[in-house]
Design a protein around this motif. Structure first.
Motif, PDB file in Angstrom:
ATOM      1  N   GLU A 187       0.836  -1.201   0.000  1.00 30.08           N
ATOM      2  CA  GLU A 187       0.000   0.000   0.000  1.00 30.08           C
ATOM      3  C   GLU A 187       0.870   1.249   0.000  1.00 30.08           C
ATOM      4  O   GLU A 187       0.625   2.206  -0.752  1.00 30.08           O
ATOM      5  CB  GLU A 187      -0.897   0.020   1.242  1.00 30.08           C
ATOM      6  CG  GLU A 187      -2.056  -0.932   1.230  1.00 30.08           C
ATOM      7  CD  GLU A 187      -2.878  -0.813   2.503  1.00 30.08           C
ATOM      8  OE1 GLU A 187      -4.112  -0.775   2.393  1.00 30.08           O
ATOM      9  OE2 GLU A 187      -2.298  -0.770   3.600  1.00 30.08           O
ATOM     10  N   ILE A 188       1.872   1.251   0.856  1.00 32.34           N
ATOM     11  CA  ILE A 188       2.757   2.405   0.968  1.00 32.34           C
ATOM     12  C   ILE A 188       3.482   2.655  -0.351  1.00 32.34           C
ATOM     13  O   ILE A 188       3.607   3.803  -0.803  1.00 32.34           O
ATOM     14  CB  ILE A 188       3.771   2.178   2.112  1.00 32.34           C
ATOM     15  CG1 ILE A 188       3.025   2.106   3.454  1.00 32.34           C
ATOM     16  CG2 ILE A 188       4.836   3.266   2.142  1.00 32.34           C
ATOM     17  CD1 ILE A 188       3.834   1.537   4.591  1.00 32.34           C
ATOM     18  N   ALA A 189       3.928   1.587  -1.000  1.00 39.00           N
ATOM     19  CA  ALA A 189       4.655   1.723  -2.269  1.00 39.00           C
ATOM     20  C   ALA A 189       3.778   2.349  -3.351  1.00 39.00           C
ATOM     21  O   ALA A 189       4.266   3.103  -4.203  1.00 39.00           O
ATOM     22  CB  ALA A 189       5.154   0.353  -2.723  1.00 39.00           C
ATOM     23  N   ARG A 190       2.483   2.055  -3.330  1.00 33.58           N
ATOM     24  CA  ARG A 190       1.587   2.587  -4.363  1.00 33.58           C
ATOM     25  C   ARG A 190       1.071   3.985  -4.029  1.00 33.58           C
ATOM     26  O   ARG A 190       0.788   4.773  -4.939  1.00 33.58           O
ATOM     27  CB  ARG A 190       0.401   1.636  -4.566  1.00 33.58           C
ATOM     28  CG  ARG A 190       0.782   0.287  -5.170  1.00 33.58           C
ATOM     29  CD  ARG A 190      -0.456  -0.501  -5.545  1.00 33.58           C
ATOM     30  NE  ARG A 190      -0.086  -1.794  -6.137  1.00 33.58           N
ATOM     31  CZ  ARG A 190      -0.246  -2.962  -5.546  1.00 33.58           C
ATOM     32  NH1 ARG A 190      -0.787  -3.017  -4.336  1.00 33.58           N
ATOM     33  NH2 ARG A 190       0.115  -4.082  -6.135  1.00 33.58           N
ATOM     34  N   SER A 191       0.927   4.272  -2.729  1.00 34.30           N
ATOM     35  CA  SER A 191       0.274   5.520  -2.336  1.00 34.30           C
ATOM     36  C   SER A 191       1.222   6.656  -2.000  1.00 34.30           C
ATOM     37  O   SER A 191       0.993   7.804  -2.397  1.00 34.30           O
ATOM     38  CB  SER A 191      -0.629   5.263  -1.119  1.00 34.30           C
ATOM     39  OG  SER A 191      -1.667   4.365  -1.419  1.00 34.30           O
ATOM     40  N   LEU A 192       2.297   6.363  -1.258  1.00 39.49           N
ATOM     41  CA  LEU A 192       3.122   7.446  -0.728  1.00 39.49           C
ATOM     42  C   LEU A 192       3.789   8.294  -1.808  1.00 39.49           C
ATOM     43  O   LEU A 192       3.814   9.531  -1.689  1.00 39.49           O
ATOM     44  CB  LEU A 192       4.153   6.882   0.240  1.00 39.49           C
ATOM     45  CG  LEU A 192       4.971   7.922   1.014  1.00 39.49           C
ATOM     46  CD1 LEU A 192       4.063   8.904   1.741  1.00 39.49           C
ATOM     47  CD2 LEU A 192       5.920   7.242   2.004  1.00 39.49           C
ATOM     48  N   PRO A 193       4.346   7.720  -2.894  1.00 43.64           N
ATOM     49  CA  PRO A 193       4.952   8.591  -3.914  1.00 43.64           C
ATOM     50  C   PRO A 193       3.967   9.591  -4.509  1.00 43.64           C
ATOM     51  O   PRO A 193       4.334  10.745  -4.773  1.00 43.64           O
ATOM     52  CB  PRO A 193       5.448   7.593  -4.964  1.00 43.64           C
ATOM     53  CG  PRO A 193       5.661   6.319  -4.210  1.00 43.64           C
ATOM     54  CD  PRO A 193       4.565   6.291  -3.189  1.00 43.64           C
ATOM     55  N   VAL A 194       2.742   9.180  -4.725  1.00 40.46           N
ATOM     56  CA  VAL A 194       1.726  10.097  -5.276  1.00 40.46           C
ATOM     57  C   VAL A 194       1.389  11.178  -4.255  1.00 40.46           C
ATOM     58  O   VAL A 194       1.272  12.365  -4.591  1.00 40.46           O
ATOM     59  CB  VAL A 194       0.457   9.326  -5.690  1.00 40.46           C
ATOM     60  CG1 VAL A 194      -0.571  10.280  -6.290  1.00 40.46           C
ATOM     61  CG2 VAL A 194       0.800   8.223  -6.678  1.00 40.46           C
TER      62      VAL A 194
END
Length: 361
Positions: A187-194
């Motif tokens: 989840e963090i990998a998909r959400s945090l950069p955005v």
């Protein structure tokens, strides 16, 4: 009495801990054994399996880890039989717990289910499993009583356990935008950069990432070192409620955290991005039954908080929605709706009411 509790996620550990405390108040001689986490252990349960060994997210992850999941089932069943509980208490985590319920029913165990699986969204076919295998369904969302009643099942609305957790957190000066990218690494990998890319477009704000209890700082470090991050950024670990208590706005990955944020009275933008396969499968399963992904909108049965899903969850769209949520008419409307939401969820004391129901013969 002997109680065996099973929680498979961080939120289950939190609510399970309060339930353990309530059971111990009502039954001081209680012997409690559990699958859970540090919070349940601190509350007085003997935790024999940590929930972090059970957390597999999405269809693809489940298939990849099927041997481990099956081994966990066998281990859990053997431990229940050895402990011989008077009460088996299942806390959310439906993929695992409903299967345990089916197994336990054949062996005559008394089964309570605290915090209903969201079968009203995903698998209405699972209602038959609840009817056949659960003695007490203890629900935390007001519309769930009616849902189960329509299917011939008596469910008891005990209130939402998050109300107690929120009420015990001191409200602080509202100084920042909270970023809650999820509790699992994927989840963090998909959400945090955005989230960080959108935050960098609004550099005048201060941002605080709420680090999940199941992740260490190393999980977040690669994203903090990227070029596209806001200048005023902080990672605060293991203090999500403190982060929310001091937030004026939030960006939240869809899940329990959307409701937690709402109960702190924090206007938010809800985000979700899954793998292409997981999202396609989820759409096929739920599109005809629910209109929203966030618990806030589901409880209110209308759009209170904006939702950005899959391709719509991108830096440009998130920046636009975040600006409207930080200031303006959309923020004012959301604040009014969040106050109404809190009223609908009851007055607190969910764990105590649930414990009393569990102890009934």
């Amino acid at each position: 009495m002997h109680y065996y509790l099973i929680a498979g996620e961080a939120s289950g550990d939190l609510h399970g801990a309060r339930l353990v405390e309530a059971l111990r108040r009502l039954d001081p001689a209680a012997n409690l054994r559990a699958w859970g986490g540090e919070l349940m252990a601190a509350a007085g349960a003997e935790v024999v399996k940590d929930y972090r060994e059970l957390a597999f997210m999405g269809f693809v992850e489940v298939v990849k880890n099927l041997p481990t999941i099956l081994r966990n089932f066998r281990e859990c069943q053997a431990d229940i039989e050895a402990f011989a509980p008077d009460r088996l208490v299942l806390i959310d985590y439906p993929g695992f717990n409903l299967r345990i319920a089916r197994w336990a029913r054949k062996r005559g165990y008394d089964i309570s289910y605290y915090i209903s699986p969201q079968i009203w969204a995903w698998h209405t076919s699972r209602v038959k499993q609840v009817r056949a295998n659960v003695d007490r369904m203890l629900v935390i969302l007001p519309f769930e009583e009616d849902f189960y009643a329509k299917h011939g099942i008596r469910a008891t609305f005990v209130g939402h356990p998050l109300l107690d957790a929120v009420q015990q957190t001191e409200e602080l000066a509202r100084t920042h935008v909270a970023l809650l990218p999820g509790s699992r690494a994927q989840e963090i990998a998909r959400s945090l950069p955005v989230m960080l890319a959108a935050a960098a477009r609004l550099p005048d704000e201060r941002y605080v990432i709420a680090g999940a209890p199941g992740q260490d700082a190393a999980t977040y470090q690669p994203y903090l070192e990227a070029a596209d991050v806001p200048p005023n950024l902080e990672l605060v670990h293991g203090k999500t409620y403190e982060v929310l208590a001091a937030a004026h706005t939030a960006v939240v990955t869809s899940g329990t955290a959307t409701l937690e944020t709402a109960l702190f009275g924090v206007p938010q933008v809800v985000c979700y991005r899954g793998s292409t396969l997981n999202y396609w499968l989820a759409r096929r399963l739920v599109a005809s039954r629910i209109k929203f992904i966030s618990l806030v909108n589901l409880v209110m049965d209308r759009e209170v908080v904006p939702e950005l899903i899959q391709a719509n969850f991108n830096p440009v769209r998130l920046t636009q929605e975040l600006q409207k949520t930080i200031a303006g008419p959309a923020r004012d409307r959301q604040l009014r709706d969040l106050a109404r939401l809190r009223q609908q969820l009851g007055q607190g004391g969910a764990a105590q009411r649930a414990a009393a129901e569990i102890m009934k013969t």
